[in-house]
Motif scaffolding. Structure first.
Motif, PDB file in Angstrom:
ATOM      1  N   ILE A  71       0.857  -1.185   0.000  1.00 51.40           N
ATOM      2  CA  ILE A  71       0.000   0.000   0.000  1.00 51.40           C
ATOM      3  C   ILE A  71       0.893   1.234   0.000  1.00 51.40           C
ATOM      4  CG2 ILE A  71      -1.902  -1.178   1.158  1.00 51.40           C
ATOM      5  CD1 ILE A  71      -1.069   0.191   3.762  1.00 51.40           C
ATOM      6  N   SER A  72       0.297   2.405  -0.129  1.00 51.57           N
ATOM      7  CA  SER A  72       1.071   3.645  -0.192  1.00 51.57           C
ATOM      8  C   SER A  72       1.794   3.900   1.118  1.00 51.57           C
ATOM      9  CB  SER A  72       0.142   4.829  -0.496  1.00 51.57           C
ATOM     10  OG  SER A  72      -0.485   4.675  -1.751  1.00 51.57           O
ATOM     11  N   ASP A  73       3.042   4.329   1.011  1.00 55.20           N
ATOM     12  CA  ASP A  73       3.840   4.619   2.198  1.00 55.20           C
ATOM     13  C   ASP A  73       3.412   5.949   2.801  1.00 55.20           C
ATOM     14  OD1 ASP A  73       5.214   2.317   1.612  1.00 55.20           O
ATOM     15  OD2 ASP A  73       6.878   3.349   0.610  1.00 55.20           O
ATOM     16  N   GLU A  74       3.224   5.952   4.116  1.00 53.26           N
ATOM     17  CA  GLU A  74       2.857   7.150   4.858  1.00 53.26           C
ATOM     18  C   GLU A  74       3.611   7.156   6.177  1.00 53.26           C
ATOM     19  OE1 GLU A  74      -1.322   6.952   5.438  1.00 53.26           O
ATOM     20  OE2 GLU A  74      -1.832   7.214   3.318  1.00 53.26           O
ATOM     21  N   GLN A  75       3.631   8.301   6.822  1.00 50.28           N
ATOM     22  CA  GLN A  75       4.347   8.414   8.092  1.00 50.28           C
ATOM     23  C   GLN A  75       3.685   7.549   9.162  1.00 50.28           C
ATOM     24  OE1 GLN A  75       6.149  12.144   9.269  1.00 50.28           O
ATOM     25  NE2 GLN A  75       5.173  11.999  11.284  1.00 50.28           N
ATOM     26  N   ARG A  76       4.516   6.893   9.950  1.00 50.25           N
ATOM     27  CA  ARG A  76       4.056   6.080  11.065  1.00 50.25           C
ATOM     28  C   ARG A  76       4.951   6.310  12.276  1.00 50.25           C
ATOM     29  NH1 ARG A  76       0.256   5.728   8.210  1.00 50.25           N
ATOM     30  NH2 ARG A  76      -0.850   3.828   7.519  1.00 50.25           N
ATOM     31  N   ARG A  77       4.412   6.023  13.434  1.00 55.72           N
ATOM     32  CA  ARG A  77       5.171   6.071  14.685  1.00 55.72           C
ATOM     33  C   ARG A  77       5.526   4.636  15.051  1.00 55.72           C
ATOM     34  NH1 ARG A  77       3.897   7.149  20.620  1.00 55.72           N
ATOM     35  NH2 ARG A  77       5.562   8.528  21.334  1.00 55.72           N
ATOM     36  N   ILE A  95      10.108   6.457  17.093  1.00 56.21           N
ATOM     37  CA  ILE A  95      10.607   7.206  15.954  1.00 56.21           C
ATOM     38  C   ILE A  95       9.443   7.546  15.032  1.00 56.21           C
ATOM     39  CG2 ILE A  95      12.920   6.188  16.052  1.00 56.21           C
ATOM     40  CD1 ILE A  95      12.104   4.348  13.730  1.00 56.21           C
ATOM     41  N   GLU A  96       9.508   8.710  14.422  1.00 53.61           N
ATOM     42  CA  GLU A  96       8.557   9.119  13.392  1.00 53.61           C
ATOM     43  C   GLU A  96       9.237   8.899  12.046  1.00 53.61           C
ATOM     44  OE1 GLU A  96       5.458  10.089  13.899  1.00 53.61           O
ATOM     45  OE2 GLU A  96       5.550  10.205  16.096  1.00 53.61           O
ATOM     46  N   THR A  97       8.680   8.050  11.205  1.00 59.30           N
ATOM     47  CA  THR A  97       9.330   7.694   9.957  1.00 59.30           C
ATOM     48  C   THR A  97       8.294   7.307   8.916  1.00 59.30           C
ATOM     49  OG1 THR A  97      11.089   6.294   9.001  1.00 59.30           O
ATOM     50  CG2 THR A  97       9.608   5.267  10.618  1.00 59.30           C
ATOM     51  N   VAL A  98       8.755   7.169   7.677  1.00 60.10           N
ATOM     52  CA  VAL A  98       7.882   6.699   6.591  1.00 60.10           C
ATOM     53  C   VAL A  98       8.394   5.320   6.167  1.00 60.10           C
ATOM     54  CG1 VAL A  98       6.982   7.136   4.281  1.00 60.10           C
ATOM     55  CG2 VAL A  98       7.431   9.058   5.831  1.00 60.10           C
ATOM     56  N   LEU A 114       1.720  -4.126   8.141  1.00 60.29           N
ATOM     57  CA  LEU A 114       3.145  -4.376   8.309  1.00 60.29           C
ATOM     58  C   LEU A 114       3.912  -3.103   7.985  1.00 60.29           C
ATOM     59  CD1 LEU A 114       5.676  -6.263   8.571  1.00 60.29           C
ATOM     60  CD2 LEU A 114       5.365  -6.741   6.126  1.00 60.29           C
ATOM     61  N   GLN A 115       4.733  -2.646   8.917  1.00 59.89           N
ATOM     62  CA  GLN A 115       5.534  -1.442   8.746  1.00 59.89           C
ATOM     63  C   GLN A 115       7.008  -1.839   8.771  1.00 59.89           C
ATOM     64  OE1 GLN A 115       4.298   1.209  11.906  1.00 59.89           O
ATOM     65  NE2 GLN A 115       2.119   0.825  11.524  1.00 59.89           N
ATOM     66  N   VAL A 116       7.692  -1.681   7.642  1.00 61.39           N
ATOM     67  CA  VAL A 116       9.075  -2.137   7.511  1.00 61.39           C
ATOM     68  C   VAL A 116       9.994  -0.935   7.343  1.00 61.39           C
ATOM     69  CG1 VAL A 116      10.675  -3.637   6.277  1.00 61.39           C
ATOM     70  CG2 VAL A 116       8.239  -4.245   6.397  1.00 61.39           C
ATOM     71  N   ASN A 117      10.958  -0.815   8.215  1.00 60.54           N
ATOM     72  CA  ASN A 117      11.935   0.265   8.168  1.00 60.54           C
ATOM     73  C   ASN A 117      12.598   0.331   6.787  1.00 60.54           C
ATOM     74  OD1 ASN A 117      14.361   1.880   8.620  1.00 60.54           O
ATOM     75  ND2 ASN A 117      13.983   1.568  10.800  1.00 60.54           N
ATOM     76  N   LYS A 118      12.741   1.537   6.241  1.00 57.59           N
ATOM     77  CA  LYS A 118      13.291   1.678   4.898  1.00 57.59           C
ATOM     78  C   LYS A 118      14.793   1.422   4.815  1.00 57.59           C
ATOM     79  CE  LYS A 118       9.748   4.127   2.387  1.00 57.59           C
ATOM     80  NZ  LYS A 118       9.345   5.300   1.583  1.00 57.59           N
TER      81      LYS A 118
END
Length: 276
Positions: A71-77, A95-98, A114-118
């Motif tokens: 899905i589209s990447d957006e900012q997450r905590r 951390i605040e990241t996309v 699922l949020q995967v660090n870039k």
């Protein structure tokens, strides 16, 4: 009360407090779940129950994980144990990241973001790293998965974590668990924090069972941190005794039944409530 964000490597005895929430007692099995008296222990049976057996869940168990959608990447905590070290609680900070974002689908209808660090370079690499973890999570009974809404995935060898409707993964530690055959067992522990702590850790029924077990604990880790770790140390073992006894040593099963019979009875009532 606090939600404990737990390091699954119990040998390190780390407890990390990262959020404050109310402890609910809804769905609490009746306090009369106490059974016959426990046999008094000299010491807990294990240092930590993660290491009791690498076969509580294994490759022979089906996974309900079906597919992963980008899905589209957006900012997450997200929480990352590698930053902002606080030795009192094992380290880490928000951390605040996309991140790379995906939706993981399971055949029982569950969806998890699922949020995967870039730091994993690209979406394809992120997906390939994530798939073994999703397959393992799909093996957990719904009772353990039911409150998992997100997964955070980073590099590094810091510990896994549970709580905050989330499972935290550091890939370097995950590779160690895979090598030792303990990945599913680590998720059973952490998912217990996520889906069971809030409802049961301070419930009347659970506290009555703890008292009826006469000061016994299943592990050193549970004894050292009873409010934060007793549920997560005990429920996976109860699950194994009830549903996977062939994967434990008979001598271990007998010791467990004699040591924490009232907690076992409580866990079994919860399992029955969820149709397991």
């Amino acid at each position: 009360p606090t939600m404990l964000y737990c390091e699954a490597n119990v040998m390190k005895k780390i407890v990390f407090v990262i959020s404050i929430l109310f402890i609910a007692a809804c769905g609490d099995p009746a306090p009369d779940s106490a059974t016959s008296g426990a046999i008094k222990q000299v010491q807990p049976l294990y240092s930590g129950t993660l290491f009791v057996s690498p076969r509580i869940l294994d490759d022979s168990d089906p996974s309900l994980f079906v597919s992963l959608e980008k899905i589209s990447d957006e900012q997450r905590r997200m929480f990352d144990r590698r930053n902002g070290m606080n030795e009192s609680y094992g380290g880490g900070k928000w951390i605040e990241t996309v991140p790379f974002l995906f939706i993981a689908y399971f055949s029982d209808g569950q969806e998890i973001e699922l949020q995967v660090n870039k730091e994993f370079e690209n979406a394809y690499a992120a997906q390939e790293v994530a798939l073994p973890y999703l397959n393992a999570i799909g093996k957990l009974p719904l009772l353990f998965r039911k409150d998992v809404e997100t997964i955070w995935l980073h590099k590094g060898t810091k510990g896994f974590g549970g709580g905050n409707n989330n499972l935290l993964i550091h890939h370097g530690r995950g590779l160690e668990y895979m090598q030792d055959g303990l990945l599913e067992e680590a998720f059973l522990h952490e998912a217990s924090h996520t889906s069971l702590d809030r409802e049961h850790a301070s419930s009347k029924g659970w506290l009555a069972a703890v008292q009826a077990d006469g000061g016994n604990f299943i592990s050193d880790y549970a004894k050292e941190y009873p409010q934060g770790e007793d549920i997560a140390e005990t429920f996976p073992i109860c699950f194994a005794v009830q549903y996977k006894p062939e994967r434990l040593k008979k001598s271990d099963i007998e010791k467990i039944k004699k040591s924490i019979p009232n907690r076992l009875a409580y866990c079994n009532k919860v399992f029955e409530m969820y149709g397991m």
